[in-house]
Design a protein around this motif. Structure first.
Motif, PDB file in Angstrom:
ATOM      1  N   GLN A  33       0.833  -1.207   0.000  1.00 49.72           N
ATOM      2  CA  GLN A  33       0.000   0.000   0.000  1.00 49.72           C
ATOM      3  C   GLN A  33       0.867   1.257   0.000  1.00 49.72           C
ATOM      4  O   GLN A  33       0.516   2.259  -0.634  1.00 49.72           O
ATOM      5  N   GLN A  34       2.005   1.192   0.686  1.00 51.62           N
ATOM      6  CA  GLN A  34       2.920   2.324   0.685  1.00 51.62           C
ATOM      7  C   GLN A  34       3.484   2.554  -0.720  1.00 51.62           C
ATOM      8  O   GLN A  34       3.650   3.692  -1.163  1.00 51.62           O
ATOM      9  N   MET A  35       3.747   1.453  -1.412  1.00 52.27           N
ATOM     10  CA  MET A  35       4.214   1.550  -2.796  1.00 52.27           C
ATOM     11  C   MET A  35       3.154   2.224  -3.668  1.00 52.27           C
ATOM     12  O   MET A  35       3.471   3.081  -4.514  1.00 52.27           O
ATOM     13  N   LEU A  36       1.892   1.863  -3.442  1.00 54.25           N
ATOM     14  CA  LEU A  36       0.801   2.479  -4.200  1.00 54.25           C
ATOM     15  C   LEU A  36       0.738   3.975  -3.931  1.00 54.25           C
ATOM     16  O   LEU A  36       0.546   4.776  -4.864  1.00 54.25           O
ATOM     17  N   VAL A  37       0.898   4.369  -2.671  1.00 55.13           N
ATOM     18  CA  VAL A  37       0.866   5.787  -2.319  1.00 55.13           C
ATOM     19  C   VAL A  37       1.955   6.542  -3.058  1.00 55.13           C
ATOM     20  O   VAL A  37       1.719   7.633  -3.603  1.00 55.13           O
ATOM     21  N   GLU A  38       3.156   5.966  -3.087  1.00 60.43           N
ATOM     22  CA  GLU A  38       4.262   6.615  -3.803  1.00 60.43           C
ATOM     23  C   GLU A  38       3.914   6.810  -5.271  1.00 60.43           C
ATOM     24  O   GLU A  38       4.212   7.850  -5.866  1.00 60.43           O
ATOM     25  N   GLY A  39       3.274   5.792  -5.851  1.00 56.32           N
ATOM     26  CA  GLY A  39       2.889   5.898  -7.254  1.00 56.32           C
ATOM     27  C   GLY A  39       1.841   6.968  -7.495  1.00 56.32           C
ATOM     28  O   GLY A  39       1.937   7.759  -8.443  1.00 56.32           O
ATOM     29  N   LEU A  40       0.824   7.029  -6.629  1.00 53.38           N
ATOM     30  CA  LEU A  40      -0.228   8.028  -6.794  1.00 53.38           C
ATOM     31  C   LEU A  40       0.304   9.447  -6.601  1.00 53.38           C
ATOM     32  O   LEU A  40      -0.089  10.374  -7.327  1.00 53.38           O
ATOM     33  N   VAL A  41       1.194   9.620  -5.628  1.00 54.58           N
ATOM     34  CA  VAL A  41       1.793  10.939  -5.398  1.00 54.58           C
ATOM     35  C   VAL A  41       2.624  11.356  -6.605  1.00 54.58           C
ATOM     36  O   VAL A  41       2.600  12.522  -7.031  1.00 54.58           O
ATOM     37  N   ALA A  42       3.359  10.389  -7.181  1.00 53.05           N
ATOM     38  CA  ALA A  42       4.174  10.685  -8.363  1.00 53.05           C
ATOM     39  C   ALA A  42       3.284  11.087  -9.542  1.00 53.05           C
ATOM     40  O   ALA A  42       3.613  12.009 -10.305  1.00 53.05           O
ATOM     41  N   ILE A  43       2.134  10.422  -9.695  1.00 49.60           N
ATOM     42  CA  ILE A  43       1.189  10.792 -10.763  1.00 49.60           C
ATOM     43  C   ILE A  43       0.666  12.201 -10.524  1.00 49.60           C
ATOM     44  O   ILE A  43       0.552  13.007 -11.456  1.00 49.60           O
ATOM     45  N   ALA A  44       0.321  12.496  -9.261  1.00 50.74           N
ATOM     46  CA  ALA A  44      -0.180  13.835  -8.920  1.00 50.74           C
ATOM     47  C   ALA A  44       0.858  14.912  -9.216  1.00 50.74           C
ATOM     48  O   ALA A  44       0.510  16.047  -9.567  1.00 50.74           O
ATOM     49  N   ASN A  45       2.130  14.546  -9.086  1.00 50.20           N
ATOM     50  CA  ASN A  45       3.214  15.502  -9.371  1.00 50.20           C
ATOM     51  C   ASN A  45       3.547  15.573 -10.856  1.00 50.20           C
ATOM     52  O   ASN A  45       4.406  16.362 -11.256  1.00 50.20           O
ATOM     53  N   GLY A  46       2.882  14.743 -11.665  1.00 47.82           N
ATOM     54  CA  GLY A  46       3.111  14.767 -13.107  1.00 47.82           C
ATOM     55  C   GLY A  46       4.432  14.166 -13.541  1.00 47.82           C
ATOM     56  O   GLY A  46       4.981  14.541 -14.580  1.00 47.82           O
ATOM     57  N   GLU A  47       4.955  13.215 -12.782  1.00 48.17           N
ATOM     58  CA  GLU A  47       6.246  12.626 -13.119  1.00 48.17           C
ATOM     59  C   GLU A  47       6.137  11.710 -14.336  1.00 48.17           C
ATOM     60  O   GLU A  47       5.072  11.203 -14.666  1.00 48.17           O
ATOM     61  N   ASN A  48       7.283  11.481 -14.966  1.00 47.71           N
ATOM     62  CA  ASN A  48       7.357  10.625 -16.142  1.00 47.71           C
ATOM     63  C   ASN A  48       7.033   9.179 -15.756  1.00 47.71           C
ATOM     64  O   ASN A  48       7.529   8.678 -14.760  1.00 47.71           O
ATOM     65  N   PRO A  49       6.176   8.483 -16.520  1.00 43.18           N
ATOM     66  CA  PRO A  49       5.813   7.097 -16.199  1.00 43.18           C
ATOM     67  C   PRO A  49       7.015   6.174 -16.033  1.00 43.18           C
ATOM     68  O   PRO A  49       7.010   5.284 -15.192  1.00 43.18           O
ATOM     69  N   ARG A  50       8.070   6.388 -16.830  1.00 38.30           N
ATOM     70  CA  ARG A  50       9.263   5.534 -16.711  1.00 38.30           C
ATOM     71  C   ARG A  50       9.942   5.749 -15.364  1.00 38.30           C
ATOM     72  O   ARG A  50      10.423   4.799 -14.743  1.00 38.30           O
ATOM     73  N   ASN A  51       9.982   7.003 -14.922  1.00 40.37           N
ATOM     74  CA  ASN A  51      10.590   7.282 -13.615  1.00 40.37           C
ATOM     75  C   ASN A  51       9.761   6.675 -12.487  1.00 40.37           C
ATOM     76  O   ASN A  51      10.317   6.176 -11.496  1.00 40.37           O
ATOM     77  N   ILE A  52       8.443   6.725 -12.654  1.00 38.70           N
ATOM     78  CA  ILE A  52       7.562   6.137 -11.643  1.00 38.70           C
ATOM     79  C   ILE A  52       7.798   4.636 -11.557  1.00 38.70           C
ATOM     80  O   ILE A  52       7.913   4.065 -10.468  1.00 38.70           O
ATOM     81  N   GLU A  53       7.890   3.984 -12.713  1.00 38.96           N
ATOM     82  CA  GLU A  53       8.108   2.544 -12.737  1.00 38.96           C
ATOM     83  C   GLU A  53       9.439   2.177 -12.094  1.00 38.96           C
ATOM     84  O   GLU A  53       9.530   1.219 -11.318  1.00 38.96           O
ATOM     85  N   ALA A  54      10.483   2.962 -12.395  1.00 41.25           N
ATOM     86  CA  ALA A  54      11.796   2.685 -11.837  1.00 41.25           C
ATOM     87  C   ALA A  54      11.786   2.843 -10.306  1.00 41.25           C
ATOM     88  O   ALA A  54      12.387   2.057  -9.576  1.00 41.25           O
ATOM     89  N   ARG A  55      11.075   3.864  -9.828  1.00 37.10           N
ATOM     90  CA  ARG A  55      11.014   4.102  -8.372  1.00 37.10           C
ATOM     91  C   ARG A  55      10.263   2.990  -7.657  1.00 37.10           C
ATOM     92  O   ARG A  55      10.723   2.453  -6.653  1.00 37.10           O
ATOM     93  N   LEU A  56       9.111   2.614  -8.222  1.00 38.50           N
ATOM     94  CA  LEU A  56       8.296   1.582  -7.556  1.00 38.50           C
ATOM     95  C   LEU A  56       8.956   0.217  -7.613  1.00 38.50           C
ATOM     96  O   LEU A  56       8.721  -0.624  -6.739  1.00 38.50           O
ATOM     97  N   SER A  57       9.754  -0.027  -8.641  1.00 41.15           N
ATOM     98  CA  SER A  57      10.434  -1.320  -8.752  1.00 41.15           C
ATOM     99  C   SER A  57      11.384  -1.561  -7.587  1.00 41.15           C
ATOM    100  O   SER A  57      11.690  -2.710  -7.249  1.00 41.15           O
ATOM    101  N   GLY A  58      11.816  -0.478  -6.945  1.00 37.24           N
ATOM    102  CA  GLY A  58      12.688  -0.614  -5.777  1.00 37.24           C
ATOM    103  C   GLY A  58      12.011  -1.343  -4.628  1.00 37.24           C
ATOM    104  O   GLY A  58      12.681  -1.983  -3.808  1.00 37.24           O
ATOM    105  N   TYR A  59      10.675  -1.286  -4.571  1.00 34.17           N
ATOM    106  CA  TYR A  59       9.944  -1.967  -3.505  1.00 34.17           C
ATOM    107  C   TYR A  59       9.967  -3.488  -3.683  1.00 34.17           C
ATOM    108  O   TYR A  59       9.721  -4.222  -2.718  1.00 34.17           O
TER     109      TYR A  59
END
Length: 246
Positions: free
Chosen positions: A218-244
Motif C-alpha cells: 500500500q505504501q508503494m501504491l501511495v508513492e505511485g499516486l503521489v508521483a502521478i499527482a506531481n506529473g512525473e514521467n511514467p518511466r521514472n515512476i516505474e523505476a522508483r516503484l520497482s525498488g519496492y
C-alpha cells in the motif's frame, strides 16, 4: 491458497503422534479431556480477558490468511500505476474517473478518487498514510492475539501438570496408579508447549509478515499516486516503484 501451511499442519500432527508411537506411548497417551480443558479452554479464557473485543473479532477474521492469504501481486500493481500515469499524462487526471467505480479494492479506490479530485500530492500522501498506519496497527494487534495465546498455553500446561501430580500424590498408597497418573499429568505440558510452538506462535509470525507485506504494498501504491499527482514521467515512476520489489 497456501499449500505450505496445510503441509505444515499435517507435519505438526505427524511429528507429535508419530513421536508418541515411536516412543512406545501410543496415541491414547495423548488423549486427555482434563488436559484439554485446562490448556485449550484456559488459553481461550485468558486471551479473551487479555484482548479488546474489536481486536479479538479482527483476529478471528484474519486467521484464514494463514491458509488463504489475501491476493498480492506487486508487479501487476506497478503495471497498473504506470498505466494510470500514462493515461493522466496524455488525457489529464479526470480521465481516471472511470476507473474509480470499477476498482474493487477500497484503498485503491480511495486513492484514485483523491487523485481525480485534484488533491495536493502531500495531502494525498498524508490521508492515505494515516489509513495505512491505522490498518497496520489494528491488524498487527489482531495477529498478536495468537502470539499471546502462545505465551499463555505453555504456562497453563505446567499448571495442568502440577494439578495432575497433585492427583498422583493422593494415590501414593496405590503404586499401580502412579505410573499412569504421572504420564497423564505431563500430557497437559505436551498440549501447552505443543499448541504454542507448533501452531499459535508460527501462526502469529505468519500473520504479522502478511500484514507488514500488505502495508508495504500500500505504501508503494501511495508513492505511485503521489508521483502521478506531481506529473512525473511514467518511466521514472516505474523505476522508483520497482525498488519496492527488492
Amino acid at each position: 491458497m497456501d499449500i505450505v501451511s496445510f503441509v505444515a499442519i499435517v507435519l505438526a500432527f505427524i511429528s507429535v503422534i508419530g513421536g508418541s508411537i515411536l516412543k512406545g506411548s501410543g496415541i491414547g497417551a495423548l488423549l486427555s479431556g482434563a488436559a484439554f480443558m485446562i490448556v485449550v479452554i484456559g488459553t481461550i479464557s485468558a486471551i479473551c480477558l487479555h484482548t479488546p473485543g474489536s481486536t479479538l473479532k479482527r483476529a478471528m477474521a484474519i486467521v484464514k490468511w494463514v491458509f488463504m492469504p489475501p491476493g498480492s501481486d506487486p508487479h501487476k500493481l506497478i503495471e497498473r500505476v504506470v498505466e494510470w500515469s500514462q493515461t493522466a499524462r496524455k488525457q489529464g487526471l479526470l480521465a481516471l474517473e472511470g476507473m474509480v467505480d470499477n476498482e474493487t479494492d477500497p484503498f485503491i479506490r480511495k486513492g484514485l478518487q483523491l487523485l481525480v479530485d485534484g488533491t495536493e500530492p502531500e495531502t494525498l500522501r498524508g490521508v492515505l498514510e494515516v489509513e495505512i498506519e491505522a490498518r497496520e496497527h489494528h491488524d498487527l494487534a489482531a495477529a498478536k492475539v495468537f502470539e499471546g495465546a502462545g505465551i499463555y498455553a505453555p504456562t497453563l500446561g505446567i499448571i495442568g501438570a502440577v494439578m495432575g501430580l497433585m492427583a498422583v500424590m493422593k494415590n501414593l498408597a496405590d503404586p499401580s496408579k502412579l505410573g499412569h497418573g504421572i504420564a497423564a499429568a505431563f500430557v497437559a505440558t505436551i498440549y501447552g508447549i505443543g499448541f504454542a510452538n507448533l501452531f499459535l506462535l508460527p501462526m502469529a509470525a505468519k500473520l504479522k509478515a502478511i500484514v507488514q507485506g500488505r502495508a508495504r504494498e500500500q505504501q508503494m501504491l501511495v508513492e505511485g499516486l503521489v508521483a502521478i499527482a506531481n506529473g512525473e514521467n511514467p518511466r521514472n515512476i516505474e523505476a522508483r516503484l520497482s525498488g519496492y520489489l527488492h
